[in-house]
Design an enzyme around this catalytic site. Sequence first.
Site, PDB file in Angstrom:
ATOM      1  CG  HIS A 177       3.739   3.014  -0.893  1.00  0.00           C
ATOM      2  ND1 HIS A 177       2.331   3.485  -0.704  1.00  0.00           N
ATOM      3  CD2 HIS A 177       4.174   3.309  -2.153  1.00  0.00           C
ATOM      4  CE1 HIS A 177       2.563   4.798  -1.626  1.00  0.00           C
ATOM      5  NE2 HIS A 177       3.055   4.194  -2.926  1.00  0.00           N
ATOM      6  CG  ASP A 182       4.402   6.796   1.009  1.00  0.00           C
ATOM      7  OD1 ASP A 182       3.494   6.684   1.438  1.00  0.00           O
ATOM      8  OD2 ASP A 182       3.196   7.209  -0.047  1.00  0.00           O
ATOM      9  CD  GLU A 234       1.248  -4.846  -0.518  1.00  0.00           C
ATOM     10  OE1 GLU A 234       0.337  -4.791   0.792  1.00  0.00           O
ATOM     11  OE2 GLU A 234       1.247  -4.595  -1.600  1.00  0.00           O
TER      12      GLU A 234
END
Length: 210
Positions: A110, A151, A181
């Site tokens: 995320h 999440d 990421e």
Amino acid sequence: MLKIVVCVSGGGTNLQAIIDGIREKKIENTEIIGVISNNKNAYALERAKQAGVEGICISPKDYESREEFHQAFLAKMDEWNPDLIVLAGFLVTIPEKMIEKYENRIINIHPSLIPSFCGVGYYGLKVHEGALKRGVRITGATVHFVDKGTDTGPIILQKAVEVRPEDTPKELQQRVMEEAEWVILPEAISLIAAGEVTVEDNRVRILHQK
Ligand code: GAR
């Protein structure tokens, strides 16, 4: 050998980071056995092809009901029977049955520091628009296990990224991808492949953490 299936929806730069991580041996003992996209035009499928990995499209649009889509998605997953499912920019809600069956075996990347800018409605560029609107100085990315919430699952790794005053949402998105990421997703897979990750009381423990 950790067998993984990667689920994607778009450009697939996180998938590429995994492919490269395996090739460069930053991720050991791991094999991508398949890629599933909900979007037949996703560039991620081209990346899979170029890496010699089987990529398929299972789209809700091709089924009469959500239930039928869920059945097809779960059936393909069970056929491949991965040790770990990696959601790398997959913008479809995971069926509850899959979450139950693959408990603590599904991870998601995320693009924020959870619990900021996450939950329903926060995906892709919207996350970065939210961060800029709020004026945060620091954002980042999170890899977490997937539970039935959005999440809300146990957090495995997080990495912070600086927000610059002149950032556009796209510029911030790019920096979060490059600095966070593409670093922590391969790292999390590597830790799981090495058996270093356990979940206790909804919290992740990383054994032998450096
Ligand atoms: C990534 O930024 C990923 O974190 C985000 O979508 C992008 C996919 O990019 N995921 C979410 O927002 C999930 N809530 P990619 O296809 O180039 O990997």
